[in-house]
Every structure is written in structure tokens, then in C-alpha cells.
Design a protein around this motif. Sequence first.
Motif, PDB file in Angstrom:
ATOM      1  N   LYS A   1      20.471  42.444  -6.943  1.00  0.00           N
ATOM      2  CA  LYS A   1      20.881  43.146  -8.159  1.00  0.00           C
ATOM      3  C   LYS A   1      20.792  42.231  -9.380  1.00  0.00           C
ATOM      4  N   ALA A   2      21.165  40.962  -9.209  1.00  0.00           N
ATOM      5  CA  ALA A   2      21.084  40.006 -10.313  1.00  0.00           C
ATOM      6  C   ALA A   2      19.624  39.782 -10.718  1.00  0.00           C
ATOM      7  N   ALA A   3      18.733  39.647  -9.733  1.00  0.00           N
ATOM      8  CA  ALA A   3      17.312  39.457 -10.026  1.00  0.00           C
ATOM      9  C   ALA A   3      16.740  40.682 -10.732  1.00  0.00           C
ATOM     10  N   ILE A   4      17.146  41.870 -10.303  1.00  0.00           N
ATOM     11  CA  ILE A   4      16.685  43.105 -10.935  1.00  0.00           C
ATOM     12  C   ILE A   4      17.166  43.159 -12.381  1.00  0.00           C
TER      13      ILE A   4
ATOM     14  N   ALA B   1      15.859  42.840 -18.124  1.00  0.00           N
ATOM     15  CA  ALA B   1      16.051  42.204 -19.434  1.00  0.00           C
ATOM     16  C   ALA B   1      14.738  41.580 -19.929  1.00  0.00           C
ATOM     17  N   GLU B   2      14.013  40.905 -19.028  1.00  0.00           N
ATOM     18  CA  GLU B   2      12.743  40.259 -19.402  1.00  0.00           C
ATOM     19  C   GLU B   2      11.707  41.262 -19.865  1.00  0.00           C
ATOM     20  N   THR B   3      11.571  42.342 -19.104  1.00  0.00           N
ATOM     21  CA  THR B   3      10.513  43.315 -19.398  1.00  0.00           C
ATOM     22  C   THR B   3      10.928  44.319 -20.468  1.00  0.00           C
TER      23      THR B   3
ATOM     24  N   LYS C   1       6.757  48.881 -13.518  1.00  0.00           N
ATOM     25  CA  LYS C   1       6.646  47.553 -14.120  1.00  0.00           C
ATOM     26  C   LYS C   1       7.706  46.618 -13.527  1.00  0.00           C
ATOM     27  N   VAL C   2       8.935  47.113 -13.393  1.00  0.00           N
ATOM     28  CA  VAL C   2      10.040  46.301 -12.878  1.00  0.00           C
ATOM     29  C   VAL C   2       9.810  45.959 -11.402  1.00  0.00           C
TER      30      VAL C   2
END
Length: 151
Positions: free
Chosen positions: A103-106, A111-113, A123-124
Motif C-alpha cells: 500500500k505504501a509503494a502504491i 504521488a509520482e505519476t 499507468k500505476v
Amino acid sequence: MIRDTIKAAQVSAMKAGDKPRLAAVRLILAKLKDKDIELRTASAVPEDDVLVTDVLQKMAKQRRESISLYEQGGRQELAEVEKAELAVIEEFLPQQMSEDDTKAAIGAIIAETGAAGMKDMGKVVAALKAKHGTQLDMGKASGLVKAALSA
């Protein structure tokens, strides 16, 4: 390399006379050989550990599906065989990320994309697979991505 670890496991299973484990390891090596043959004509061949991990993840997914189908059909003895194979396959898979880490990586990738909704899910998921593909069950991860984007 994971492939060398699998070959060493085959030798140790032979020496120990552990027939079920040996059968599972031979099954893994056969699938890897099939994949190697399939990639002979490919223009780009992935790194060996990525290839092995991908094959192992597919095999693990197949075993999980078979286990649930056998249990629904009341064939517990067949489910036990599949569980034993799954345990051997999972020994060679890299350590999987916990649900919280996933969940943290997602969240970081969203946020990045700058993903804003369900239209950005592809995309995610693609970015998640590129960064953490060997450490995730992408089936579960895509469900978590969907939940994060719809929230």
C-alpha cells in the motif's frame, strides 16, 4: 542466481531421497527449460532472475487456483499434493512485500505519476510492476491499486 539454487535443490532432494520435493523441483526446471526454448527467437531476453521469478510466480498462481478448485470439489488429497508443490515453489521466490508495504509503494507511485482516478490505473500498475514486480503478487496488487484510486 535463483536458477543455480533450484539446481542445487534438485541435487539435494535426489541425495535425500525426497521424491515429492524432487518431482516439484524437476517440474520447475522443466517450466524454465520451456521458457528458455520459447525465448530463443525473442528479440529481447529479460535478465535470468527476472525470468525465473516470473515463471515461479505463474506456477504459484496456478497451484493456488488448483488448490481452491480441488477443495471446492471435495478432493482434499489432490489439494494436498498441490499445496506441497506450492510450498517448494515459494521457497525459490523472492521475499514478497507485506500488504502494508505494498500500500505504501502504491501511494508513492500514485504521488509520482499524479494519478487521479481509475483512468490512470494502467499507468500505476505498470510503474508498480516495473519497480516491485518480483516482490508482488500483481493480482492482489491491482486490487489494492483499484481501491486506492477509487478512494
